[in-house]
Structure formats: structure tokens, C-alpha cells
Design a protein around this motif. Structure first.
Motif, PDB file in Angstrom:
ATOM      1  N   THR A   1      92.399  55.820  53.290  1.00  0.00           N
ATOM      2  CA  THR A   1      91.279  56.751  53.163  1.00  0.00           C
ATOM      3  C   THR A   1      90.991  57.541  54.444  1.00  0.00           C
ATOM      4  O   THR A   1      90.084  58.359  54.468  1.00  0.00           O
TER       5      THR A   1
ATOM      6  N   ASP B   1      86.165  58.586  57.607  1.00  0.00           N
ATOM      7  CA  ASP B   1      86.447  57.931  56.328  1.00  0.00           C
ATOM      8  C   ASP B   1      86.421  58.961  55.203  1.00  0.00           C
ATOM      9  O   ASP B   1      85.357  59.387  54.764  1.00  0.00           O
TER      10      ASP B   1
ATOM     11  N   ARG C   1      80.624  68.940  58.006  1.00  0.00           N
ATOM     12  CA  ARG C   1      80.259  67.612  58.521  1.00  0.00           C
ATOM     13  C   ARG C   1      80.454  67.554  60.034  1.00  0.00           C
ATOM     14  O   ARG C   1      81.198  68.352  60.610  1.00  0.00           O
TER      15      ARG C   1
ATOM     16  N   SER D   1      87.039  58.567  52.129  1.00  0.00           N
ATOM     17  CA  SER D   1      86.504  58.087  50.855  1.00  0.00           C
ATOM     18  C   SER D   1      85.016  58.409  50.726  1.00  0.00           C
ATOM     19  O   SER D   1      84.478  58.450  49.614  1.00  0.00           O
ATOM     20  N   SER D   2      84.352  58.640  51.846  1.00  0.00           N
ATOM     21  CA  SER D   2      82.928  58.973  51.830  1.00  0.00           C
ATOM     22  C   SER D   2      82.674  60.460  51.631  1.00  0.00           C
ATOM     23  O   SER D   2      81.535  60.871  51.408  1.00  0.00           O
ATOM     24  N   THR D   3      83.731  61.268  51.713  1.00  0.00           N
ATOM     25  CA  THR D   3      83.595  62.714  51.515  1.00  0.00           C
ATOM     26  C   THR D   3      84.421  63.211  50.331  1.00  0.00           C
ATOM     27  O   THR D   3      84.408  64.409  50.040  1.00  0.00           O
TER      28      THR D   3
END
Length: 369
Positions: free
Chosen positions: A61, A49, A24, A51-53
Motif C-alpha cells: 500500500t 499509506d 494532501r 490505502s488511506s487515500t
């Protein structure tokens, strides 16, 4: 107000799934230091964030990213690329941060000067199949593609675009060649010392993600993406220590092979998921259920080059690693096992179904001896 001309830094990191296509990145404008004066120490700690990965732990998060290496940006003007490590907010290394583990092992034995060169094989894919393969059926059998020139070669422009981008970035890329199957290529990263090997390989894979994105292509690192009589993709690791490279070094190489013969069933678990599909004893491979080595051999676990045997010093090639290895943990494991040091434990890995079958086959072979 700052008198510094704004410039761009792209932070990139290894996310939670793997070290080859789950890379990323995001961008930041820098005004605190001029680009020509910037060092890695000037790069601020950042976050994203989790929580998005799928990397977060608990209700907090946030994942913290700490810069570890900086490079000229391969694609953007007035920009740098920064490789970063992932940490939880409390300072613990994020669970997929294998760089931290490898760095600790290499730092504990700096006097050995462990040197690596990795041969990264891959397939170029488009729409779920190898690039430029026939819509129906298969191309001509293997034999006319390796290091070839001509109309049968697929993907040269992409491989060379990647090569040049790596050079612009300052990576230690030492070569490129077409491989045994059509649309299969290889690039070599190294020689590098210690954790630098993993850093430069991650950067090279990230650069390829960017190029593939531009053309709507995929870089496939599966060990055996095409079933049947087609070569799989490996990531052979060439390795040496200072003692191996000096006069009389061959005895240290042979001693390393003897140690590897005792740890191979655990070592290969660090060499890529689904590697059993590739390591069948055919297509220039050995079998994972045994450890073998020889001079000039390509059907063994480890190959010592003819020139190395003649000179009595140098390096050896571990031919077992798959294309999808984590370059940090795999190089650290090879180094530690070769020298008899405390190695990264198997408990770091997600258990694979083929491990039990591998160990059962090894026991059957041992019982027959």
C-alpha cells in the motif's frame, strides 16, 4: 550530532481524486542541511499509506513521493514547502500522476518554449452555498460585481490574503480580480514555461485550501455551481510558443487554431468534468460542440486579442477550460494539439456521460452545413 538548526519541510502532493481539493501534505523535521543552503536535491524521497487515500495498488500500500519543486513556506517560519510526485514502490508513476505525462511532452519539445498563463476562477463557499449570499433567495442580479468596489463585493479579504501568500511563496501570480457573480473571484498564474505552469497552479490551489481551512470555508471549482442566470467558473488558458511571440507570429497562432478545429471534440474532454453545464453559448462562453475563433471575441472557443492582431505576434486565449481542470494534462494537451504533436490520449481520462451527447450534437451541426 548534527549542528544544523532543525527546520520544517511540508511535503504536498496531488492525491488520487482531483488536482484542486484532494491535495494532501505532511511535515518532516530536517537536520541534514541548513535551511538557507537547502536545494530540491537535498529533499529525501518519502512515502505515505496509499490505502488511506485510495491510491494503493495490490497488497503493497505504500506510495512513494519524490520531490520536484521547493518553495518558501507561505505560513510557517523556518520552513519550506515541497511539491512531490506520486509513484508506486516498483517505480511506476501512480495512475493519477499526470505531471509525469505532461513533463515528458514538454521535454520532448523544449525548443518551442511553450508559455502559459491560466486564469483560475472560483467561488468562495460556506456551509454549502456562496459566501455572504442571502440565507433565502439570491443576491441582486449580475452586472454590479465584476471588478467592483463597495458593499456588494463578497470575499475580498480572502482573495487578497491568498494573493499575498502566493507572492510570499514565490509563485508566478500575475493578478487577482472580482468576477461576474458575487463571491466569485479569479487569480492568474503565469507566465510560466512548460510543466512549471502546473506546479505553480497546484501550489496556488494548495495555499487556498490552507486559508479556507482556517476560516471554515470552501473554495469551489465546479464549472457551474449556481444554476440559472449566473456565470460559471472557467480556467482560461493563454498560450504561446517562441514562434508565436516573434515577428510574424500571428501566422503560427492562426495555424494552431486550424489544427484545434480538427481535434476539438477530444481536446475539450481534457478541459474539466461537467464542463458542458458551463459551456452553453451564454454567459461569455462558446459551445463545446463546435470550434470557433476570432479577434477580440469572448463568445468563441479561442480569442485573439486586438493588440495581438495589430502587432502580428503574441499569444491566444483558449476560453473553453473549466475551473476544475487538471493543469498538467490540460496544458500538455493544448500544446500538443496546437502544434500537431502526439497528444495525451483520451484513454487517460474517466469517461463522462456528456461526451456522447457532445459528439451527437457536433454531428448534427456538421450534417446541417
Amino acid at each position: 550530532m548534527s549542528s544544523v538548526t532543525p527546520w520544517i519541510v511540508e511535503y504536498l502532493w496531488v492525491s488520487g481524486q482531483n488536482t484542486y481539493n484532494d491535495l494532501r501534505s505532511k511535515y518532516k523535521t530536517m537536520t541534514s542541511v541548513a535551511i538557507e543552503k537547502a536545494t530540491i536535491a537535498d529533499m529525501p524521497v518519502w512515502n505515505f499509506d496509499g490505502s488511506s487515500t485510495g491510491q494503493h495498488r495490490g497488497v503493497n500500500t505504500e506510495i512513494v513521493i519524490k520531490p520536484v519543486a521547493m518553495f518558501p513556506h507561505p505560513f510557517l517560519e523556518n520552513a519550506k514547502a515541497v511539491l512531490a510526485e506520486c509513484f508506486y514502490p516498483d517505480g511506476d508513476a501512480e495512475k493519477s500522476n499526470t505531471r509525469k505525462i505532461a513533463e515528458a511532452i514538454f521535454d520532448a519539445h523544449k525548443e518551442d518554449e511553450p508559455m502559459f498563463g491560466l486564469e483560475q476562477e472560483y467561488f468562495i463557499y460556506k456551509n454549502g452555498k456562496p459566501f455572504m449570499w442571502p440565507e433565502n433567495g439570491y443576491p441582486a442580479p449580475q452586472g454590479n460585481y465584476y471588478c467592483a468596489n463597495g458593499s456588494q463585493v463578497c470575499g475580498r479579504e480572502l482573495a487578497l490574503e491568498h494573493y499575498q501568500a502566493c507572492l510570499r511563496t514565490g509563485l508566478k501570480i500575475s493578478g487577482v480580480n472580482a468576477e461576474v457573480a458575487p463571491s466569485q473571484w479569479e487569480f492568474q498564474i503565469g507566465p510560466c514555461i512548460g510543466v512549471e505552469q502546473g506546479d505553480h497552479m497546484i501550489m496556488a490551489r494548495w495555499i487556498f485550501q490552507k486559508i479556507a481551512e482556517k476560516y471554515g470555508l470552501e473554495i469551489n471549482y465546479e464549472p457551474k455551481p449556481i444554476k440559472g442566470d449566473w456565470n460559471g467558473s472557467g480556467c482560461h488558458m493563454n498560450f504561446s510558443t517562441k514562434a508565436m511571440r516573434e515577428e510574424g507570429g500571428l501566422k503560427h497562432i492562426e495555424a494552431a487554431c486550424e489544427r484545434l478545429s480538427k481535434t476539438f471534440l477530444d481536446d475539450v474532454k481534457f478541459y474539466g468534468a461537467d464542463n458542458l453545464e458551463r459551456m452553453t453559448g451564454a454567459h461569455e462562453t462558446s459551445k463545446l460542440s463546435e470550434f470557433t475563433w476570432g479577434v477580440g471575441t469572448r463568445h468563441t472557443s479561442v480569442r485573439i486579442g486586438n493588440d495581438i492582431a495589430r502587432d502580428g505576434k503574441g499569444y491566444y486565449e483558449d476560453r473553453r477550460p473549466a475551473a476544475n481542470i487538471d493543469p498538467y494534462i490540460a496544458t500538455a494537451r493544448l500544446f500538443a494539439s496546437s502544434l500537431g504533436y502526439e497528444a495525451p490520449p483520451v484513454s487517460l481520462l474517466t469517461p463522462q456521460p456528456w461526451w456522447d451527447a457532445l459528439e451527437a450534437e457536433a454531428k448534427r451541426k456538421e450534417a446541417k452545413q
